[in-house]
Design an enzyme around this catalytic site. Structure first.
Site, mmCIF file in Angstrom:
data_model
loop_
_atom_site.group_PDB
_atom_site.id
_atom_site.type_symbol
_atom_site.label_atom_id
_atom_site.label_comp_id
_atom_site.label_asym_id
_atom_site.label_seq_id
_atom_site.Cartn_x
_atom_site.Cartn_y
_atom_site.Cartn_z
ATOM 1 N N GLU B 280 14.930 54.701 0.183
ATOM 2 C CA GLU B 280 15.683 53.459 0.016
ATOM 3 C C GLU B 280 16.966 53.487 0.850
ATOM 4 O OE1 GLU B 280 15.128 51.855 -3.871
ATOM 5 O OE2 GLU B 280 17.075 50.890 -3.845
ATOM 6 N N LYS B 359 6.866 49.964 -17.530
ATOM 7 C CA LYS B 359 6.248 50.996 -16.690
ATOM 8 C C LYS B 359 4.743 51.099 -16.943
ATOM 9 C CE LYS B 359 9.742 52.926 -14.413
ATOM 10 N NZ LYS B 359 9.798 52.787 -12.954
ATOM 11 N N GLU B 367 -1.703 47.665 -6.481
ATOM 12 C CA GLU B 367 -1.032 48.284 -5.329
ATOM 13 C C GLU B 367 -0.534 49.700 -5.631
ATOM 14 O OE1 GLU B 367 -0.062 45.584 -6.954
ATOM 15 O OE2 GLU B 367 2.122 45.413 -7.113
#
Lengths: 425, 576
Positions: B280, B359, B367
């Site tokens: 990130e 979660k 995906e």
């Protein structure tokens, strides 16, 4: 409507409609003119001296409520006339609005002026389409006559008054549920404080008064508190509209001075029980009121005396049951009414009434035992002691009073079979 | 606020003015029973079990909604109060399926606890509980309307804390129901599966979907190599399930407990949190240097992703393409780890222990199968893990501390603070600063991004270049930020958004009893974990460095893209 044709607050016959012209000829709107000429404080003082208290049921001093809104720094205040008259057996506000609409509108205008509100609603129950029509027309007429709207009587004071129709919920007569209803929310009561006078409609200080209360204001301002105090008693001044129904000869709406006994109301105005029958029980204050036996009817219609005797004046409905009427079906009817009208928010009202309904059904079908009656007493205490709003607290009134004064009817309803079973157990 | 004197059960005490009777009693050692009350929520006063007697008042008053007044005489223990509270409890039970033994909430149920306190030993009255269908439409949350006591806590958190507002109280009288609109299922409305409703429900009416059986089955399967990863925040919350105070750091015991359950390897989501920072952080630099879509918004929180997909699809190009640490872990476990340990990926079973109900949904998304298999096989919330441990009779307090296994258990302090609001931002800043400037940070604590304020922003000096960052937690706050971005009001470069208030420490799957106070303690514990770590910058994690050397090559490289990122922006275009 006084039998002795005394000069009271609502001086018309049951058949009469007082239009604006007639209303003004009889002194209507002199109060507003007077109030606009003198400082508002003087008018508020007049109401205070008159001892006017809320006629919707809670009997809160009206002048104090007006002052609370007036002294609130927040602007954009509202005045609301509570015309949700949903209390079963009550039809007084309907009469005032259909026969004396301008006395109500003048009262609202006065209250709004004194509280510093420029916007107002009359919250009329959905079941009163006729009332809504008359009020709409009367508002329009008053506006055209310069008595409402912009620049009232050339004073620069304004009041925009609108009709808001309820949608059939009894609970929306509770002031905070009423506010939620106007705001488009679910008609459920809110946590108090804040009180409507602090944070009411759309969080603005709001004066909410019953129709009858507001209709008293013009008369007090016009004729003075001295005149008003001369009617009624020192404890409870003025008059009360009574919706008299049930097992009496003469039923209907009457206006009585405070201080009269319930027995006298029934005898003098209602002309007593039907021939050959006697008064067994009287329900005072509507479905939310108490059921009392004949011997309690010597109590005067007076706030302190009634409170002491455990009688709820409430909306002023009096429903008479004579000796042909069993008590339990009447109580069951009320319980079913409250169960239907409960908003469901708090446990004691929702679940307590549900269980009370079950027990009463059992009693009426001979399936109950004495332990069910004991349980019903316990549920009744919880409903009264712990409900969120006045509806729940009041829902227990007829249960509690009937369990106290007509206990033997409950016991008699317990089935023999069930009693035997209980004894064996 | 000054102090006033009141009389509490005959004792004159001095209390702060304007507080509720409930609070005044608590501060004087009297815990009044409550069900609808929640310290983080507005007063509802509808359950009525907290009623007390106040001298001069005709009826009992709800202590939660009544403020103390000078000279007030309060009685909490009179026969009148006791009888009323017991009756109300009985009334609730009469309308409640009396299945406490088989209820998932069981002894953690607030209603049951209060009933036990009040010695409710028989429930009179007609049984009126309904038999509505149970909503099992989502992989995260189960809603059982029959157990609902209509306290309104779930609707309050859904409307006011999260401003998602899919749970309503509707109908009236005994037909009152708290559910999505028109009795629909959660999957049919805009629910983001954050589970905050389940976290505040006092009974078993809304709870996490229980996946413990799947995990038992995998552990018992000799053909499976079962590994587990633990989210950063679980180490500072699991101990509460075993009667330790909030904020207890029990990393070692958590690892030991998992080991004793029979997991082959006990790994750490902290490892993949460090990996997330690498990806990130580089994504952020890439976007800054190449004129990419800014501000970049974090993607770790699946509740937030669900929210953005449903309510702010136009912001999807802003959201980082990085998978969450949970999913990066799964992908690494079934590729790099499989290869390295010589175990076929289809034989590896990855269990996550997460503070989160969303979660569970994230793990089964199409995906999230970059390894060719479902990357994460089962997700347990903190509460489910605690249930497994209790079931197994594992005495948490007596366990000897253990350490995570290598290599997917090696982490830095930067990863630990992922579990709190502001943590991802701080971890990213530590690495981005050093990568951009080539200098070593003299002070690692970015205190300006810490705290529990709903929306926070700061300016960070990256050696001459000012970068404006912002942090939001709780979806009501996320909404504020999202609106600002849409309106083009702020020129933020990087934004951290966490779905739950406080971040993962306040997740919907955390131990019951989470309040602002508890969140604060868990948060402090995570900062303690961070400062106790020898390494506190993600890019210094030796296992992550090794992973790049041996497998991924470089951050944002081709393999990274295949396994650690998803194509969010393209999806967004497809939506439009």
């Amino acid at each position: 409507m006084g039998v002795n044709n005394k000069e009271l607050v609502f001086n018309i016959s049951r058949e009469e409609f007082v239009d604006l012209k007639t209303y003004r000829e009889r002194g209507g709107y002199t109060a507003l003119q007077k109030a606009l000429r003198q400082p508002p404080e003087s008018s508020i003082q007049e109401l205070k001296s008159a001892g006017l208290r809320g006629r919707g049921g809670a009997a809160f001093p009206t002048a104090v409520k007006i002052e609370m809104v007036r002294n609130n720094g927040e602007t954009g205040r509202y005045v609301i006339c509570n015309a949700d008259e949903g209390e079963p057996g009550t039809f007084k506000d309907r009469f005032i609005m259909t026969h004396l609409p301008f006395q109500v509108i003048e009262g609202i205008t006065l209250a709004a002026y004194l509280a510093g509100a420029e916007n107002g609603y009359i919250y009329v129950r959905h079941e009163y389409p006729e009332v809504q029509r008359i009020l709409r027309e009367s508002i329009k007429e008053a506006e055209e006559a310069g008595l409402l709207g912009e620049d009232i009587l050339g004073s620069g004071i304004r009041l925009k008054l609108e009709i808001f129709s309820g949608a059939g919920s009894y609970l929306c007569g509770e002031e905070t549920a009423l506010l939620s209803s106007i705001e488009g929310r679910k008609g459920r009561p809110r946590v108090k404080p804040p009180y409507p006078t602090q944070s009411g409609l759309w969080n603005k200080p709001t004066l909410i008064n019953n129709v009858e209360t507001l209709a008293n204001i013009p008369k007090i301002i016009e004729k003075g508190s001295g005149w008003y105090r001369s009617i009624g008693t020192a404890d409870s001044t003025g008059t009360k509209l009574i919706s008299l129904s049930g097992d009496v000869v003469n039923r209907g709406l009457i206006e009585v001075p405070f201080g009269i006994t319930f027995a006298d109301i029934i005898e003098e105005y209602g002309l007593g029980a039907k021939p050959g029958r006697t008064v067994k029980a009287v329900n005072i204050g509507g479905a939310s009121g108490v059921l009392v036996p004949g011997f309690m009817l010597e109590t005067p219609l007076e706030y302190t005396a009634c409170a002491k005797a455990g009688i709820t004046i409430g909306s002023g409905a009096i429903f008479v049951l004579d000796d042909t009427r069993p008590i339990l079906p009447n109580v069951h009817n009320r319980v079913k009414f409250f169960l239907h009208e409960s908003c469901g928010k708090c446990t004691p009202c929702r679940e307590g009434l549900r269980q009370a309904n079950v027990i009463l059904s059992k009693l009426l079908s001979g399936m109950a035992t004495e332990s069910d009656v004991v349980l019903l007493e316990r549920y009744t205490r919880a409903i009264q002691e712990a409900s969120f709003c006045g509806l729940g607290q009041a829902a227990g009134n007829s249960l509690k009073s009937s369990l106290e004064y007509f206990h033997e009817e409950y016991l008699a309803a317990c089935g023999q079979e069930c009693r035997d079973k209980e004894e064996t157990a | 606020m000054g102090n006033i004197e009141i009389t509490l059960n005959g004792r004159t005490v001095s209390v702060l003015e304007n507080i509720s009777i409930l609070e005044a009693a608590k501060r004087n050692g009297i815990y009044l029973p409550t069900l609808c009350h929640h310290p983080d929520q507005r007063v509802k006063a509808n359950c009525r079990v907290c009623v007390v007697e106040v001298e001069g008042v005709r009826n009992l008053v709800a202590s939660c909604s009544t403020a103390v007044r000078e000279g007030m005489k309060i009685t909490t223990n009179s026969p009148r109060v006791r009888e009323t509270v017991r009756t109300i409890l009985e009334l609730i039970f009469a309308d409640h399926p009396q299945e406490c033994l088989t209820c998932i909430r069981n002894e953690k149920c607030e209603l049951r606890q209060i009933a036990s306190r009040f010695g409710i030993n028989s429930i009179q009255g007609a049984k009126t509980a309904n038999n509505y269908p149970v909503d099992t439409s989502t992989p995260s949350i189960v809603r059982n309307p029959n157990k609902c006591i209509k306290c309104g806590r779930c609707a309050e958190v859904c409307h006011h804390t999260q401003e998602v507002g899919v749970l309503y109280s509707h109908n009236r009288s005994t037909e009152i129901m708290i559910s999505p609109e028109y009795g629909k299922n959660l999957s049919e409305v805009g629910c983001v599966l954050c589970g905050q409703c389940a976290a505040v429900c006092p009974v078993g009416a809304i709870h996490e979907k229980d996946d413990t059986d799947q995990v038992w089955a995998a552990l018992a399967d000799p053909g499976k190599h079962v590994v587990v990863q633990t989210a950063p925040s679980v180490r500072v919350s699991i101990a509460e399930e075993f009667n330790m105070p909030p904020g207890s750091i029990q990393t070692g015991k958590l690892v030991a407990a998992l080991r004793s359950l029979g997991f082959e390897r006990v790994f750490d989501t902290d490892f993949s949190a460090d990996l997330t920072i690498m990806e990130e952080g580089h994504e952020l630099l890439h976007r800054i240097q190449n004129g990419g879509v800014l501000p970049l918004i974090t993607s770790c929180s699946p509740g937030w992703i669900n929210y953005a997909e449903k309510y702010y699809p136009e912001l999807l190009p802003n959201i980082s393409t990085c998978k969450s640490p949970q999913q990066m872990f799964g992908a690494v476990a079934k590729t790099f780890y499989a290869k390295r340990s010589g175990i076929a990926p289809e034989d590896i079973y990855v269990v996550s222990v997460m503070p989160c109900t969303a979660k569970k949904y994230e793990a089964i998304q199409p995906e999230m199968r970059s390894s060719g298999y479902q990357d994460v096989d089962a997700v347990l919330t903190t509460r489910e893990l605690a249930r497994i441990l209790r079931h197994e009779g594992i005495d948490f307090s007596m366990l000897e501390e253990s350490e995570y296994d290598s290599p997917l258990g090696t982490s830095t302090g930067a990863a630990a603070i992922f579990g709190t609001t502001g943590g991802v931002m701080e971890a990213a800043l530590r690495s981005v600063y050093e990568i951009v400037t080539g200098e070593t940070l003299s002070k690692l604590d970015f205190s300006e991004v810490r705290g529990l304020e709903g929306v926070r922003s700061a300016s960070v000096d990256l050696k001459g270049k000012e970068v404006k960052v912002a942090i939001a937690h709780g979806l009501a706050n996320a909404k504020k930020i999202a609106e600002k971005i849409k309106a083009g009001e702020e020129d933020y470069t990087f934004i951290e958004v966490m779905c739950c208030p406080g971040g993962c420490i306040g997740g919907g799957g955390q131990p019951y009893g989470t309040t602002q106070e508890v969140r604060k303690k868990r948060m402090e514990a995570l900062y303690q974990v961070d400062s106790d770590m020898p390494l506190r910058k993600s890019h210094e994690n030796p296992a992550v460095i090794e992973l790049y050397q041996e497998f991924f090559g470089e951050p944002m490289g081709e393999l990274s893209h295949r396994y650690l990122h998803i194509e969010r922006a393209e999806e967004a275009e497809a939506v439009i």
